[in-house]
Design a protein around this motif. Sequence first.
Motif, short mmCIF file in Angstrom:
data_model
loop_
_atom_site.label_atom_id
_atom_site.label_comp_id
_atom_site.label_asym_id
_atom_site.label_seq_id
_atom_site.Cartn_x
_atom_site.Cartn_y
_atom_site.Cartn_z
N MET A 1 -66.48 -83.51 -14.41
CA MET A 1 -66.02 -82.71 -13.29
C MET A 1 -66.66 -83.15 -11.98
SD MET A 1 -63.71 -80.51 -13.21
CE MET A 1 -63.02 -79.12 -12.42
N ASN A 4 -65.13 -86.15 -10.38
CA ASN A 4 -63.84 -85.85 -9.75
C ASN A 4 -64.04 -85.16 -8.41
OD1 ASN A 4 -62.69 -86.83 -12.07
ND2 ASN A 4 -62.92 -84.84 -13.06
N MET A 5 -65.09 -84.36 -8.41
CA MET A 5 -65.40 -83.71 -7.14
C MET A 5 -65.63 -84.74 -6.04
SD MET A 5 -65.55 -80.50 -6.59
CE MET A 5 -66.89 -80.28 -5.40
N LYS A 7 -64.49 -87.67 -5.88
CA LYS A 7 -63.23 -88.30 -5.47
C LYS A 7 -62.45 -87.38 -4.55
CE LYS A 7 -62.45 -91.71 -8.89
NZ LYS A 7 -62.07 -91.87 -10.29
N ALA A 8 -62.46 -86.13 -4.95
CA ALA A 8 -61.74 -85.17 -4.12
C ALA A 8 -62.37 -85.12 -2.73
CB ALA A 8 -61.77 -83.80 -4.77
N THR A 9 -63.68 -85.21 -2.69
CA THR A 9 -64.35 -85.19 -1.39
C THR A 9 -63.92 -86.39 -0.56
OG1 THR A 9 -66.23 -84.36 -2.60
CG2 THR A 9 -66.57 -84.86 -0.29
N LEU A 11 -61.23 -88.01 -0.77
CA LEU A 11 -59.85 -87.82 -0.34
C LEU A 11 -59.79 -86.89 0.85
CD1 LEU A 11 -56.84 -88.31 -1.17
CD2 LEU A 11 -56.96 -85.99 -2.06
N PHE A 12 -60.58 -85.83 0.72
CA PHE A 12 -60.57 -84.87 1.82
C PHE A 12 -61.02 -85.53 3.12
CE2 PHE A 12 -61.36 -81.66 4.69
CZ PHE A 12 -62.69 -81.67 5.06
N SER A 14 -60.77 -88.59 4.00
CA SER A 14 -59.73 -89.43 4.60
C SER A 14 -58.65 -88.56 5.24
CB SER A 14 -59.12 -90.36 3.56
OG SER A 14 -58.55 -89.58 2.53
N ALA A 15 -58.36 -87.46 4.58
CA ALA A 15 -57.35 -86.58 5.15
C ALA A 15 -57.85 -85.92 6.42
CB ALA A 15 -56.97 -85.51 4.12
N ALA A 18 -57.17 -87.73 9.35
CA ALA A 18 -55.80 -87.58 9.82
C ALA A 18 -55.66 -86.36 10.70
CB ALA A 18 -54.87 -87.47 8.63
N VAL A 19 -56.28 -85.31 10.26
CA VAL A 19 -56.20 -84.10 11.08
C VAL A 19 -56.93 -84.31 12.40
CG1 VAL A 19 -56.70 -81.64 11.15
CG2 VAL A 19 -56.02 -82.68 9.01
N GLY A 20 -57.82 -85.26 12.38
CA GLY A 20 -58.48 -85.65 13.63
C GLY A 20 -59.29 -84.52 14.23
N LEU A 22 -61.08 -82.34 14.23
CA LEU A 22 -61.45 -81.04 13.69
C LEU A 22 -62.69 -80.55 14.37
CD1 LEU A 22 -60.86 -81.31 9.88
CD2 LEU A 22 -59.49 -80.26 11.66
N LEU B 97 -49.73 -90.33 6.37
CA LEU B 97 -50.73 -89.26 6.40
C LEU B 97 -50.12 -87.92 5.98
CD1 LEU B 97 -52.60 -90.11 9.68
CD2 LEU B 97 -53.49 -90.27 7.36
N ILE B 101 -51.31 -85.45 2.76
CA ILE B 101 -51.74 -84.06 2.88
C ILE B 101 -50.78 -83.13 2.15
CG2 ILE B 101 -52.22 -82.18 4.48
CD1 ILE B 101 -53.12 -84.08 6.46
N LEU B 156 -50.01 -85.34 15.74
CA LEU B 156 -50.48 -84.14 15.06
C LEU B 156 -49.44 -83.03 14.88
CD1 LEU B 156 -54.10 -83.91 16.47
CD2 LEU B 156 -53.34 -84.69 14.24
N LEU B 159 -47.40 -83.49 11.72
CA LEU B 159 -48.07 -84.02 10.54
C LEU B 159 -47.80 -83.18 9.30
CD1 LEU B 159 -49.88 -86.33 9.89
CD2 LEU B 159 -51.85 -84.88 10.30
N GLY B 189 -59.99 -85.72 -13.61
CA GLY B 189 -60.22 -84.66 -12.63
C GLY B 189 -58.91 -84.37 -11.92
N PHE B 191 -58.01 -84.75 -8.84
CA PHE B 191 -57.49 -85.78 -7.94
C PHE B 191 -56.88 -86.94 -8.72
CE2 PHE B 191 -58.08 -89.37 -4.97
CZ PHE B 191 -57.20 -88.92 -4.03
N LEU C 22 -61.01 -77.69 -2.14
CA LEU C 22 -61.30 -78.86 -1.33
C LEU C 22 -60.01 -79.61 -1.00
CD1 LEU C 22 -63.94 -79.78 -0.30
CD2 LEU C 22 -64.11 -81.40 -2.19
N PRO C 26 -57.87 -79.61 4.13
CA PRO C 26 -57.25 -80.20 5.33
C PRO C 26 -56.04 -79.41 5.81
CG PRO C 26 -57.43 -81.83 3.56
CD PRO C 26 -57.93 -80.55 3.01
N ILE C 33 -55.50 -74.19 13.01
CA ILE C 33 -55.53 -74.65 14.41
C ILE C 33 -54.13 -74.70 15.01
CG2 ILE C 33 -56.07 -76.59 15.92
CD1 ILE C 33 -58.20 -77.39 13.94
#
Lengths: 530, 308, 310
Positions: A1, A4-5, A7-9, A11-12, A14-15, A18-20, A22, B97, B101, B156, B159, B189, B191, C22, C26, C33
């Motif tokens: 587990m 995987n966390m 990996k998920a991190t 991924l987050f 990188s995402a 994208a949201v830029g 933040l 992107l 998401i 944005l 998106l 997992g 992901f 998690l 995003p 926002i």
Amino acid sequence: MKKNMKKATALFLSAAMAVGLLTGCGSGDSGSAGGSSTGGSSTGGSADGGAAAAGEVDLSEPVELTMYLLGDKSADFDEVYGEINKILAEKLNTTVKVEFLGWGEHDTKYSLLFGGGEDFDLIFTASSWGHYESTVAMGGLYPLSEEFIQTYAPGIWNVVPELAWDQAKIDGTIYMVPNYQNEFGQDVLAVRGDLMEEYGISQITNWDELMEFYKACAEHGQYASQGGPWYQYFQAQGLSVTGGAPQGGELILYNTQDPEDLNFYYLLDWDGFTDYCHQMKELADMGAWSQDVLSSSDERQTGLLTGRAAAMAWNLGSCKNFAKQANAEHPEWNVTLVDPVSEWPKKVNSYINNGMAINAASNNKERAMMVLNEFYTNPTINDMTRFGIEGKHWEAVGDDQYKTLEASSGFGVDSNCNWGWMNNEIKRTEYIEDRTAVDDTYDAMLESWDNNIKPNHVYDGFNFDRTPVETQASAVEAALGMYYSPLVNGLVKDVDASIEELRSSLESAGIRDVIAEMERQAAEYVASKQ
Amino acid sequence: MAAERSHLGKVRKGGDVIALNIIAYGFCGLVALLCLVPFLMVLAGSFSSEQAITQNGFSLLPQDFSVEAYKTVFRDPMVVVRAYATTICLTIGGTFLGLCIQTMTAYVLARKEFEWRNAFSFFFYFTTLFSGGLVPYYILINQTLNLRDSYLALLLPLLFSVYNLLIMKSYILGIPDSLIDAAKIDGCGEFRTLVQVVVPLIKPALATVGLFIALAYWNDWYNAMLYIKTEEKYPLQYFLYQQVNNIEGYKKLIANGSVSSAVVSSVNLPTQTLKMALTIVVTGPIVLAYPFVQKYFVQGITIGAVKG
Amino acid sequence: MNNKKGVKGFFKKAYKYRAFLLMLLPAVVYTLIFAYYPMTGVVLAFKKYNFSGGIWGSPWNGFENFKFFFQSGQAGLVTRNTVLYNVAFIIINTVTQIAVAILLTEIHGKHFRKVSQSLMFLPYFISWVIVGVMAFNIFSSDYGFLNRLITALGGEKVAFYTKPEAWPFILVFFNLWKGVGYGSVMYLAAIMGIDTSIYEAAAIDGANVFQRIFKVTIPMIMPTTIILFLLSIGGIFKGNFDMFYNLVGTNGLLYNYTDVIDTLTFRALVTNNNYGMSAAVGLFQSVLCFITVVLVNKLVGHYDKDYTLF
């Protein structure tokens, strides 16, 4: 587990990229509340008295003003304004940066400029279509006191007539510098000369002759126009639209030709409207215009230019232009100009159809006014904003005429939103080399109109402020849609029934409140004039 | 994976098949024709002279052949090329992107053992119903985030779309739970399950949602109108629609009788033909790119093939 | 939610779902926002907006902004029209798009299938402005294609632009036409997601093609269909302004059958551009949509919990 966390991190993360920003938004948040109210910090009504009293402005620091204009920027615009800026820099230590709001954008963006805290100083404005009233209602424009104008724009104060200032007043305060040119508010007809001859119509100078012409067209299976001649009808009775009234002023008229008559004519209380609608029903049924006029996407000149309609009603200048174009394409049509309301002296168009205003949030209000004074009254600059660079785009003919040169299409005459500072005192007219019959008719008509301007009616300077009855006024605008244009164009099945339906829906929308408020404001205005 | 096999496998040719084929060919052919003819009219119109179009209306062949409208569009070819480049970059980047998401989010919302999924679905869906209108959004982008005149102001806002999210969720719901459970038993997992098990199974869905996101970016001119000032940063649609919108706005304007004659004569552009030429310029690249997306719509998924 | 174990239970759950949370982060941050923060602007519906006060500083004015809409005397009519049009659009578009998607997959000629599917996408790219002009070219009484056809066949001209009864059909047709390609793609993707082994099993059971469509394909694409249905219900009180405005224009003769909430609001506010009033109408529409969606979603939930939106 746990793997995987991770990996998920990843991924987050990188995402999140994208949201830029933040992270950025957190700090920006607090700014927004302040940001949306920055516009108001210095807006406190007439706090300008002090500045005006100070008189002299310190010109030692160079300032770049931002000015918003409407329309499209022409190819040579930057070159021309570069020259203008040289003069302004020398004289006022100021330059002007110009931004354009396109014709397709200004409806959306005009008020966002104010609401979104955009930093600018000067903006083009105009009554109704140029958002003047609505922007003032939301507090976007800087109130111009008389001392302020006299101090920083003495030239403008000397030139602009009092009537124009009166028209620009909302609740007693001026928010725009109106343009000054005598455009006539009355439309003429560009009409096919060959058809007039064929139908045996020798002239169209009044309502009866106009009706005769419409009927003749219908009898010959030719459309006369792209809809009913509503303005011609009430103008023939001496009436005029009232500034600020619903439906572009058409719903409530006043007798502009009789200064003694201080009544308002609400259409549904006025017999003339019923009479007109019956006449139009008759014409429409005969086929004087297409049954599709209300949904047609044709432009105003399309009917005339394609030969589908025998005439086009529009202002004098546009009628001349399109008459010439039609004659160039079809010389045999012999399109000419006629005045169907020739029995009355002429009313000059409202001066607030074009104007310039200062942003209430501007940091350089005094400079802005001084620059405006130059645009308005400095003949060199005024000519440049109208025609471009002398010797390249145009050349002067005598003191008061101009001739376009080959390169003029790069700038265009009067095409760069210079309309806000049109100045009759220094306005050059076009020198036309190969004149046509239409040019002669136009000049003759214009001259006779210039010599036949009607006496002032006190309501000519009155502009209804609808803010106190905004709910009712909006409801009235909405309720008008279903019956008004069909009635005006004679397309309803039963005239009397439709008029009754229109009447009752306007009553419940609150037209009486609107009229009452209007009469109150008008009485106040009249009192202030005496 | 089975290459170009129809997803129906082998079917016998009975009377029912023939009947269905007649209906299918007939109906689809008719619909396609109804869609094609108006487009041909637009194409023909874009190569006609303005005068002929106002005089005679639309037709299937160009009238009074003219490339005037295209000349207006391509007045400044370098600007058009740059606008194309901007739009293509935005579309590719935004689609990629956005798909990441949205797929990730949709996957979570589709997982039945996630008890809070309905609450989160509601959290997202609610935003499609209520909006504060233009003013607060404009202030958010322009002032709070300070994105005025930035490419991010184009990237944005588009998106993430709740519509696409929920559509994606419904596709993922169609995947048998047993597949996902099997992956978990194998020690995957969340992901990895998403990437290795779910994503290969929802290729048509990815193609669809990807197409929708791409179209949204491709067609967007509104955000550019609001937030972009520098001409070098104009995306294609804004560059083009600015011209059309200006004509429409101008037409609305001069319908207003009180506008002065100087304003009236300040614009002189072909109107109908220009609009049609713009449609062609905008649609062209999409029509050319569409077959690449299309292959995902003509090829079935065999779940057995991706197992293990 | 499950409140039995209180705060501690919540954190326990949150920990259990940490991977899910998690992955959601995003999208959640984005939505906060870009959707929830500007959504606070709905307060404009209860404010008399001015630039210096901005959204929060402008004075409150209660329900004043809502009044004009109801006082116009046409609120009932336009609300009815909006809903009826949307109901017609939803039903007719859904049925046609599903039919097109199913029939497309049944076509064996690969090229025919690809080409016809591409062609159906073309109307999506034609803006409503052009569609409006095109419609005028078809329905105009003077030189419209349809009237030329009618007169050529010896019939009487029909003045469509003074005949409101014709317009529901015309509007439904153009709406369908414009969305058929775009809409059917979603159903195509759903059909493509069906495991082919199910079809093979059906074929072995001796089902004919029609039975296969009705017993396998349609039930299998139900989740997608219902989601799309619920999503369109969410806009049932919102009219497509571009479509109505460009096809009908300002033709009051047709308003009985064609005026929707958005066109009425446009007419009422075009001259004074009142943000508060347009926010009020928007809020009115949103609230009605919200109520409808919650009800319909409940109904769907009775049928199958998995199909609901939330």
